[in-house]
Design a protein around this motif. Sequence first.
Motif, PDB file in Angstrom:
ATOM      1  N   ALA A 176      -1.544  11.578   4.577  1.00  0.00           N
ATOM      2  CA  ALA A 176      -0.709  10.682   4.174  1.00  0.00           C
ATOM      3  C   ALA A 176      -0.080   9.758   5.709  1.00  0.00           C
ATOM      4  O   ALA A 176      -0.123   8.577   4.765  1.00  0.00           O
ATOM      5  N   SER A 177      -0.181  10.418   6.797  1.00  0.00           N
ATOM      6  CA  SER A 177       0.145   9.427   7.870  1.00  0.00           C
ATOM      7  C   SER A 177      -0.542   7.988   7.811  1.00  0.00           C
ATOM      8  O   SER A 177      -0.724   7.532   8.525  1.00  0.00           O
ATOM      9  N   MET A 178      -2.124   9.106   7.875  1.00  0.00           N
ATOM     10  CA  MET A 178      -3.118   8.043   8.427  1.00  0.00           C
ATOM     11  C   MET A 178      -3.285   6.288   6.924  1.00  0.00           C
ATOM     12  O   MET A 178      -3.673   5.418   7.439  1.00  0.00           O
ATOM     13  N   ALA A 179      -3.194   7.644   5.685  1.00  0.00           N
ATOM     14  CA  ALA A 179      -3.051   6.457   5.303  1.00  0.00           C
ATOM     15  C   ALA A 179      -1.820   5.043   4.985  1.00  0.00           C
ATOM     16  O   ALA A 179      -2.280   3.878   5.252  1.00  0.00           O
ATOM     17  N   SER A 180      -0.407   5.422   5.914  1.00  0.00           N
ATOM     18  CA  SER A 180       0.900   4.629   5.678  1.00  0.00           C
ATOM     19  C   SER A 180       0.429   3.723   7.356  1.00  0.00           C
ATOM     20  O   SER A 180       0.539   3.033   7.060  1.00  0.00           O
ATOM     21  N   ILE A 181      -0.018   4.302   8.149  1.00  0.00           N
ATOM     22  CA  ILE A 181      -1.008   3.573   9.471  1.00  0.00           C
ATOM     23  C   ILE A 181      -1.841   2.584   9.040  1.00  0.00           C
ATOM     24  O   ILE A 181      -1.339   2.123   9.681  1.00  0.00           O
ATOM     25  N   GLY A 182      -2.765   3.180   8.623  1.00  0.00           N
ATOM     26  CA  GLY A 182      -3.853   2.096   7.771  1.00  0.00           C
ATOM     27  C   GLY A 182      -3.139   0.857   6.943  1.00  0.00           C
ATOM     28  O   GLY A 182      -3.612  -0.238   7.581  1.00  0.00           O
ATOM     29  N   LEU A 183      -1.932   1.020   6.272  1.00  0.00           N
ATOM     30  CA  LEU A 183      -1.746   0.179   5.746  1.00  0.00           C
ATOM     31  C   LEU A 183      -0.812  -0.171   5.981  1.00  0.00           C
ATOM     32  O   LEU A 183      -1.062  -2.096   6.353  1.00  0.00           O
ATOM     33  N   LEU A 184      -0.285  -0.075   7.546  1.00  0.00           N
ATOM     34  CA  LEU A 184       0.788  -1.143   8.097  1.00  0.00           C
ATOM     35  C   LEU A 184       0.221  -1.872   9.264  1.00  0.00           C
ATOM     36  O   LEU A 184       0.341  -2.653   9.073  1.00  0.00           O
ATOM     37  N   GLY A 185      -0.773  -1.444   9.722  1.00  0.00           N
ATOM     38  CA  GLY A 185      -2.554  -1.715  10.263  1.00  0.00           C
ATOM     39  C   GLY A 185      -2.738  -3.115   8.996  1.00  0.00           C
ATOM     40  O   GLY A 185      -2.598  -4.436   9.964  1.00  0.00           O
ATOM     41  N   TYR A 186      -3.577  -3.303   8.577  1.00  0.00           N
ATOM     42  CA  TYR A 186      -3.800  -3.937   7.732  1.00  0.00           C
ATOM     43  C   TYR A 186      -2.491  -5.138   7.999  1.00  0.00           C
ATOM     44  O   TYR A 186      -3.014  -5.969   7.751  1.00  0.00           O
ATOM     45  N   ALA A 187      -1.225  -4.878   7.213  1.00  0.00           N
ATOM     46  CA  ALA A 187      -0.529  -5.476   6.792  1.00  0.00           C
ATOM     47  C   ALA A 187       0.029  -6.426   8.379  1.00  0.00           C
ATOM     48  O   ALA A 187       0.108  -7.355   8.172  1.00  0.00           O
ATOM     49  N   THR A 188      -0.151  -5.559   9.262  1.00  0.00           N
ATOM     50  CA  THR A 188       0.277  -7.012  10.863  1.00  0.00           C
ATOM     51  C   THR A 188      -0.952  -7.604  10.659  1.00  0.00           C
ATOM     52  O   THR A 188      -0.836  -8.624  11.031  1.00  0.00           O
ATOM     53  N   ASP A 189      -2.117  -7.040  10.362  1.00  0.00           N
ATOM     54  CA  ASP A 189      -3.527  -7.849  10.823  1.00  0.00           C
ATOM     55  C   ASP A 189      -3.186  -9.240   9.944  1.00  0.00           C
ATOM     56  O   ASP A 189      -3.711 -10.052  10.349  1.00  0.00           O
ATOM     57  N   GLY A 190      -3.082  -8.517   8.758  1.00  0.00           N
ATOM     58  CA  GLY A 190      -2.831  -9.597   7.812  1.00  0.00           C
ATOM     59  C   GLY A 190      -1.918 -11.041   8.193  1.00  0.00           C
ATOM     60  O   GLY A 190      -1.733 -12.035   7.982  1.00  0.00           O
ATOM     61  N   LEU A 191      -0.797 -10.642   8.772  1.00  0.00           N
ATOM     62  CA  LEU A 191       0.946 -11.117   9.375  1.00  0.00           C
ATOM     63  C   LEU A 191      -0.178 -11.913  10.318  1.00  0.00           C
ATOM     64  O   LEU A 191       0.079 -13.597  10.830  1.00  0.00           O
TER      65      LEU A 191
END
Lengths: 313, 272, 272, 268, 268
Positions: D231-246
């Motif tokens: 779950a942490s891996m997925a969370s970090i991936g998600l946030l990483g993806y979101a900031t990259d999108g930003l």
Amino acid sequence: QAADMEEVKLGFAKCAHCLPMALTPDLAKGVKIEAINFNSGNDVLTALVSKSIDVAQVTYLHYITALDKGFDVVAISGQVNGGSEILTAKGIELKPDDWAGLKALIADRKAKGEPLRVAASRGNAQDIHMRGAFLKNGIDANKDVQFINIPNPSDHAAALQRGEVDVICTVEPFASQIRASGAGRHFTLPYDQAAGNLTNLIVTRSDVIKEHPKAVEATVASVVALVDRLKADKAAWIETINKYTGMDKAVAAEALKNAAPDYAMHKDSTLAIAAMMRDLKYISHDVSAAAEKNLDYKFLEAVTGKPKSDLGF
Amino acid sequence: MASIELKNITKIFRDAKRKRDLLAIDDVSLTVERNQFLCLLGSSGCGKSTLLNMIAGFEKPTGGSVTVGGKPVDGPGADRGMVFQQANLMPWLPVWENVAFHLRLKGWRKADRRAAAQEYIDMVGLQGFENHYPAELSGGMSQRVGIARALLLNPQVILMDEPFAALDAQTKMDMQEELVAIWQKQRCTIVFVTHSVDEALVLGTQVAVLTSRPGRVRELIDLDLPRPRDITGQQFNDHKRHILNLIREEGMQQRREAKADPVPAGRQGAAA
Amino acid sequence: MASIELKNITKIFRDAKRKRDLLAIDDVSLTVERNQFLCLLGSSGCGKSTLLNMIAGFEKPTGGSVTVGGKPVDGPGADRGMVFQQANLMPWLPVWENVAFHLRLKGWRKADRRAAAQEYIDMVGLQGFENHYPAELSGGMSQRVGIARALLLNPQVILMDEPFAALDAQTKMDMQEELVAIWQKQRCTIVFVTHSVDEALVLGTQVAVLTSRPGRVRELIDLDLPRPRDITGQQFNDHKRHILNLIREEGMQQRREAKADPVPAGRQGAAA
Amino acid sequence: MTALWKSWERAVVPLFILVAWEIVSRSGLLPAALLPPPTVVLHAWGDWVFGFDETAQGNSGRWLADALSSAVRVAAGYGIAAVSGILLGIAIGWWRWVERTVEPTIQMLRPVPPVSWIPLAIIWFGIANKPAIFLVFLGAFFPVLMNTIHGVKTADRNLIRAASMMGATEQQLLRHVVFPAALPSIFAGLRIGIGAAWMLTVTAEMVAVKSGLGYVLWDSYYFLRYDLVLASMASIGLLGYATDGLIKLLMSAALHWQHGSTLQSREG
Amino acid sequence: MTALWKSWERAVVPLFILVAWEIVSRSGLLPAALLPPPTVVLHAWGDWVFGFDETAQGNSGRWLADALSSAVRVAAGYGIAAVSGILLGIAIGWWRWVERTVEPTIQMLRPVPPVSWIPLAIIWFGIANKPAIFLVFLGAFFPVLMNTIHGVKTADRNLIRAASMMGATEQQLLRHVVFPAALPSIFAGLRIGIGAAWMLTVTAEMVAVKSGLGYVLWDSYYFLRYDLVLASMASIGLLGYATDGLIKLLMSAALHWQHGSTLQSREG
Ligand SMILES: Nc1ncnc2c1ncn2[C@@H]1O[C@H](COP(=O)(O)OP(=O)(O)OP(=O)(O)O)[C@@H](O)[C@H]1O
Ligand SMILES: Nc1ncnc2c1ncn2[C@@H]1O[C@H](COP(=O)(O)OP(=O)(O)OP(=O)(O)O)[C@@H](O)[C@H]1O
Ligand SMILES: [Mg+2]
Ligand SMILES: [Mg+2]
């Protein structure tokens, strides 16, 4: 009045024995303790010597290592001892405490050219306990077996499971968990050697003692209170383990069978550890003088009212 | 009073790759009177841009002197507007900001810049494209923005480096007409670099035919053809034939030299 | 027997950005006899490259049919050599490997390829540059490599898309002469795209003047001028005047339309 | 109809992987504790986020706080890295003397992996946020710096000429020409940097911080809570993806003038 | 004379830093054990390499073996990443259907920092070399993949046209045109990848390996041997620098045709 109370930052590591340190803030009187949880004892020690925290729960080995490097660390109390267990992997047919059988097996495997693979986390109390016990039984951990260092104890179960090691000396609660999952079987508790079952120690720096003697004493008092409570009431302890680690309560209860809450600081065994570490080249100086000098019993004496001869000196 | 004067200009470049000196311009003297339209005609690599850059102040001559309006040139300045071989527009600025870039540097406020730019945008016929970005313009449009930008400096001298080379025939014809109209209206001095004989003959009041490397003035021809010029007319084609013959002679000579030394010109290589 | 036949070709592109269809070619029919040299003359964006690409097989017509040597075209093939607007050399291969690329694809051994390439390298006058890389060549040299590469296919048909547009006047003249010589020697059919009136008149046996977008054949002119052609001569300039008038009319018409719809052509934009 | 299918089509393989994973881990090939099936992971994750049944124990309901602490560390370290990397990069790219004096040191430090600074980070910056911010800074700084230098050095000389023809001073050149010209390259650096920043937050949270997605990851690993690890891996991936999108959003706003002029701008 | 001064000039700032460091750490502002002066670090490093006086204790004289184990891990993981990244990248960049099926999964996995795979790497691959190789692979794979895709997608369409004009089959196009055209971009990915590879070896050697420069780093940290910590950092930096140089060399050999055609080829 809470506002003008002195504050102490107390670091502790993650193991079944260390975790109850999280309870000290509640037991503290006359001092405000901030308990900080670290991944390894080593991070706790680094934080102490770099003055990020004031008091640290470490192992006796960390204490010796720090003295070897010339750091200013002073031991002020014991905490919990024990917690080490030697286990064998599934394929190894050895009865508990059958040292003769183990020796035979080691000799046999050595002759075959595939020495027995023995694992521990290098530099942990378990490592020292195991090496001491091996030596006592005539086994040289450096020559007779192949030593494998698995720094993170949480990897021990998997390594046994997969048959990557034959014998392991690990720490609670992982030992209990390994037994519960069937990945390994109990061989022995390696306390029959010079270092005894010494594990955890509470240390601080001399500048902290000089500037905040009251706070240090209060902290020691809370540790002593903790130890007394742990001796009396295992349930709270199990609760803490379960809360912090998510381990099954049964496993936690099992783990505590191999735990000896003890606020005494055992001088002779400490010196034995120092000597062993020097033999193992974990340290480069003879620190026995400093190790003895920096065991500071005065807080324990003040808190418990016992003379230091009753406190391990 | 002479507007531009080049006196015994020589220019030596250090060819770092081959570790030797390269004589690009060899003893060029030229005088361009005020309000004249001089075309520098020469083949690729003969030093046309170098000559223009020295008038603009981007390069210093190795020998000789350049004066503009009597004052020696010692660096680029807004008194000489330049239109480059590529339009060199700031790709991140819309057309009007490109045209008014000079005013931005002078710290004018946006509304004032916008108003000042409009006049020149109208002059080059780009109404409706004020807010387009360079990437959205065709080659001809970009060059017109470059011209408007140079005109806004309101310089005495405009230097143009093959500004229409990349355009197709029809756009080129249109732009040439427009340029002549602007020049007649603004009354400025223009030095125009080209490698097209037709273009030189359509635009200039004078044509300086340069030799191949090293660049020298082979011949300076005065043109007093009526405007608009008829490129299929008799007089025009007499001049053209004359210049083509000069070029052909040059070419033959160059080929003889090339046989002796088959290394391609560095500059041409970079353009490939 | 007709070598190339275009019958009622139309081509519609989908303009993805503006979400509308764009009629690039509108009902073009043309027949190029064997050994003819047809020049397609038109302004930028009028569909010259599109037409050529359909003969080469890179694009399919939306309507109508293309046949080469009687067979309908259904893809690119080595029977039609193409020389592109940019030379399109593989930058990682030396000159001779570029020329012999076709043989590499056919799995010939190195020594054989090298030998076969030499003939065509000599033909376009690039002796001494066999081992140069494209980045080290001038624009004119690159185009010559492109021509040699197309000739090595030994095709019945050579398609050339403004191959000399980027060259300076002198190099262009030389290359035109060489091309005519090669065509006369190889006896092949050439379709040559250009936007320069002079170039079309210097090279072609026929000139097809195209209208601006959508491309239609405005006029097909047969040229029987003697070679080498004199671009300052009377006959030449009569043809030139005629074509220039056609173009000027076109331009005026186009400008009227542009006023109504001030969006620049997408293709021109990309070239900016 | 086809549009619908197209978007479904993209989901086919990921869905297939999820189902296969569920089946494999329920089959008992590996101990379920070591490779929990997606449903279990989702359950633990849900409790971590919403705190409904204490599956995630101490972490139950604390996801937002964890995500926030990690994000703050990333923002601080990355912010410092971006500003200093861009400024220093422009200076190195523009002035020869800055390059000569600063660059050798940079070249010496650059190949040392940021992770290996952990011991020094702890003794220099103590515990809590500071060492983590320092590590994030280290990770993001070099990509930003190197790309800025590259951008400045490859800025079109002709634009600089054009501006000085219009009388620009050196400071004006830097502000009005060199910086915007280097911007595409700077953004490329910023995008590499944000990936490095998340990676180093996760690593830094291994030591001595009390919250954060990385902290939960290591803590769960330590106690073999593989459902939370995943779950942490997925969370970090998600946030990483979101900031990259930003950052991509910021980039397309800042570089809107580039639209359509290159193929890349349509990709990635 | 000036040439000599030029090369000296570059060394001035690094030398100044070293001297300042020596002075600061001898002055006792920080405990010397926590920030040993350069001379002490050099001494420990020397013993680690040559084994003259056991300053490095158990590590004395074992540097070469350590460097080799790390290098082998890097080589293995990086090699797998390079080959698979390039092949998959070409497939994704060229065939639409591969892109549609594979890309969503890739985009899901990419933002998850490789470090956070450590727990899974250990349960999947056990201890010893395999998990380290897996982590190195993860670190290097994505940069290589993304750059290859980019290279293929931005390959000059006109070259592909030119080749198919000469009768090239699809396979020939890929081999003779698309691959060489994507090569500059592939090399850019390979260079980012090698940095990531070293970073992840160091991280992986934190858990469960018996030798390697990263192992010595963490082990020395454990025993508070900061002189060896710094020596490991320098060693890793040095090897990282050397392997990057190797790839640069390979690159300039493979892309020799680019020489001088771009400004970048002259830079870093
Ligand atoms: N900065 C430079 N360093 C070295 N050589 C240069 C430099 N600039 C130009 N040259 C060389 O000087 C010669 C003249 O160059 P210049 O650019 O003036 O030619 P040009 O006539 O403008 O050519 P073109 O028509 O291709 O623009 C060329 O041989 C070129 O290689
Ligand atoms: N693939 C495409 N998709 C959409 N529109 C296109 C495409 N190719 C060409 N066009 C459009 O079709 C028209 C004709 O293009 P084409 O390239 O054939 O012109 P051209 O005559 O060769 O111009 P130039 O002289 O600039 O090369 C242009 O308006 C162009 O924008
Ligand atoms: Mg020029
Ligand atoms: Mg075209």
